[in-house]
Design a protein around this motif. Structure first.
Motif, PDB file in Angstrom:
ATOM      1  N   ARG A 190     -10.141  -0.581   6.031  1.00 33.21           N
ATOM      2  CA  ARG A 190     -10.982  -1.759   4.792  1.00 33.21           C
ATOM      3  C   ARG A 190      -9.944  -1.935   4.415  1.00 33.21           C
ATOM      4  N   ARG A 191      -9.772  -3.542   3.919  1.00 39.78           N
ATOM      5  CA  ARG A 191      -9.323  -3.563   2.063  1.00 39.78           C
ATOM      6  C   ARG A 191      -9.755  -4.609   1.409  1.00 39.78           C
ATOM      7  N   PRO A 192     -10.674  -4.469   0.115  1.00 37.97           N
ATOM      8  CA  PRO A 192     -10.995  -5.834  -0.163  1.00 37.97           C
ATOM      9  C   PRO A 192      -9.829  -7.479  -0.292  1.00 37.97           C
ATOM     10  N   ILE A 193     -10.495  -8.500  -0.197  1.00 37.02           N
ATOM     11  CA  ILE A 193      -9.631  -9.383   0.513  1.00 37.02           C
ATOM     12  C   ILE A 193      -9.841 -10.342  -1.230  1.00 37.02           C
ATOM     13  N   GLU A 194      -8.371 -10.394  -1.788  1.00 35.57           N
ATOM     14  CA  GLU A 194      -8.297 -10.879  -3.350  1.00 35.57           C
ATOM     15  C   GLU A 194      -8.889 -11.432  -3.878  1.00 35.57           C
TER      16      GLU A 194
END
Length: 401
Positions: A190-194
C-alpha cells in the motif's frame, strides 16, 4: 382641435435617455451582433458612460432630484430584466418537472453542478448531461492506460527477480510502497494517495491450478458472479462499446455492518495481448445518465482497479502471475486505520473467492462467457471443444471455465 405644444425635457436626463435609446438601437442594427462578448461590452460601457456623465452634469439645487430620477430609471430597468430572467427560469423548471421525477431532477442538477465545478470541463460534457447521453469518447479507457498495466507488472517482476538473486524479500517495489501482507501465494502493498487520507493497494500473486483464461473469464462474467459472490446486491451491464471491448457496469454490494450498502457505476475495458502474452482489465468510476444516485445505496464516486495477468506458458495452461492495483473512497466516517484494515483484508478474501469460483466452474462444468474467445492457445484444451471437435470461440460463446 387643440394647438400642438412642443414639449421640452424636464432635465438633461431625459435627453440623455433618448440618446441612449437611439445609440443602443444603432448598436443592435450595426455590424456587432447581440450575444457576442464585444456587443455585451459595448452595451455595458455605454450605460456606465451615460451614468457618469449624468451624475457629473447634475449640479446645482436640483442635483438631488436628478440623481434620484436617474437611480429610479436604472432600478426600473434592472427590475424588468430580472423579472424576465426569473420568469424564464420558472418556465424551464416547470417543463422539467413535467418530464422527470423529483429524484431524476435532483440527480441532473447534481451532475451539472459537479461538471461546472471541475476546471476545464468541455462544454460537450455539460450538454451530454443535459441530454442524458453517455460520452464514450470522453469517458472510455484509452490504450495508454492498458499499456501502463503492463509496465507496472514488468517493473514488479524486475524487483522480484533482483530480490530472488539477493535471497531477500522485496520490502518496496518503488518509493512509497510498503508491505502490509506477505504470504506464500500473494503479497499486498500500500501507499498513501497524495492529498487524501486514503491508500492505494497493490496485490501480486500466483495461481498454479487454474488457467489464465478461466481466471479472466470468471472475473468478467457478471451473471456467474451473482452466484458465487454473496455480497452482490445488483450487478448488470448498462452500456457497451463493442469497438473497444468496453462496458459500463452498475454494481451494488453489501458493506460490513453497520455501514450502508454501496453502489458503483464504472466503465471497464479488457484486452488480450497475444504478442506480449498478457491479459489486462482496467476499471474506473464514471457517471452514467441512466443510473442516477439512489436513496437505497451510498454512491462511490472515486474508484479504480487495474488487473494484469501473465501466463507462465499459454492462456489455456495452468499457471500464471497477476498484479492487481486498486483504490476507492467508500465515504465512511471510520478512522483511517479501520478503512485500511477492511480494504487490505477484503482484497485477498475476494481473490480467494474468485479463485475458488474458477475451480468450481471448471469442475462442475459451469457455462461461463468466453471474453478471451478470440485468443487461441498453442495447445487445445479438450474441455473447451464442442461436439464437432471445434473451439467455442467468439465474444458471445459459452465455455466451461
Amino acid at each position: 382641435m387643440f394647438p400642438s405644444v412642443q414639449r421640452r425635457p424636464i432635465c438633461d436626463i431625459g435627453v440623455r435617455a433618448v440618446r441612449l435609446q437611439n445609440s443602443t438601437r444603432h448598436l443592435w442594427e450595426g455590424p456587432v451582433k447581440p450575444g457576442s462578448a464585444a456587443w455585451l461590452g459595448q452595451r455595458v460601457g455605454l450605460v456606465l458612460t451615460w451614468l457618469q456623465r449624468a451624475i457629473e452634469g447634475s449640479t446645482g439645487a436640483n442635483s438631488g432630484k436628478k440623481k434620484q430620477g436617474l437611480m429610479s430609471i436604472f432600478a426600473n430597468h434592472c427590475s424588468f430584466v430580472t423579472g424576465q430572467r426569473l420568469r424564464r427560469a420558472f418556465q424551464i423548471g416547470e417543463l422539467y418537472s413535467n418530464l422527470y421525477s423529483e429524484r431524476t431532477r435532483w440527480t441532473l442538477v447534481g451532475s451539472i453542478w459537479r461538471r461546472l465545478q471541475s476546471k476545464g470541463a468541455p462544454s460537450r460534457k455539460l450538454l451530454a448531461a443535459l441530454a442524458g447521453v453517455f460520452m464514450w469518447e470522453d469517458e472510455k479507457i484509452r490504450d495508454d492506460e492498458l499499456r501502463k498495466c503492463a509496465w507496472e507488472l514488468q517493473a514488479l517482476e524486475a524487483v522480484k527477480n533482483q530480490s530472488a538473486a539477493a535471497e531477500k524479500p522485496a520490502v518496496q517495489t518503488s518509493a512509497g510502497w510498503e508491505v502490509v501482507i506477505d504470504k506464500k501465494a500473494f503479497r499486498v502493498w500500500r501507499r498513501p494517495i497524495e492529498g487524501s487520507h486514503l491508500f492505494e493497494y497493490r496485490v501480486f500473486g500466483t495461481y498454479t491450478d487454474i488457467t489464465p483464461r478461466q481466471f479472466f473469464n470468471v472475473q468478467l462474467d457478471t451473471e456467474y458472479r451473482k452466484k458465487w459472490d454473496a455480497l452482490v446486491i445488483k450487478l448488470e451491464v448498462v452500456d457497451r462499446d463493442v469497438s473497444t471491448s468496453s462496458e459500463v457496469v452498475h454494481w451494488a454490494t453489501h458493506f460490513p455492518y453497520p455501514m450502508y450498502s454501496r453502489d458503483y457505476v464504472y466503465v471497464r475495458r479488457y484486452d488480450v495481448d497475444v504478442e506480449n502474452n498478457l491479459m489486462v482489465l482496467v476499471s474506473r468510476a464514471v457517471e452514467h445518465p441512466s443510473i442516477p444516485e439512489s436513496q437505497d445505496f451510498v454512491r462511490v464516486h472515486s474508484y479504480q482497479s487495474r488487473m494484469v495477468i501473465r501466463p507462465h506458458r499459454s492462456f489455456d495452461e495452468n499457471g500464471f502471475d497477476y498484479l492487481l492495483t486498486y483504490s476507492d473512497d467508500p465515504q465512511t466516517v471510520f478512522p483511517r486505520y479501520c478503512v485500511s484494515w477492511m480494504v487490505s483484508s477484503g482484497m485477498p478474501d475476494f481473490l480467494e473467492k474468485l479463485h475458488a469460483a474458477a475451480l468450481r466452474a471448471r469442475n462442475q462444468d459451469v457455462g461461463v462467457r468466453d471474453y478471451a474467445g478470440l485468443v487461441k492457445g498453442p495447445q487445445p484444451n479438450p474441455d473447451r471443444l464442442g461436439g464437432d471437435g471445434t473451439h467455442n470461440l467468439g465474444g458471445q460463446s459459452q465455455i466451461y471455465a
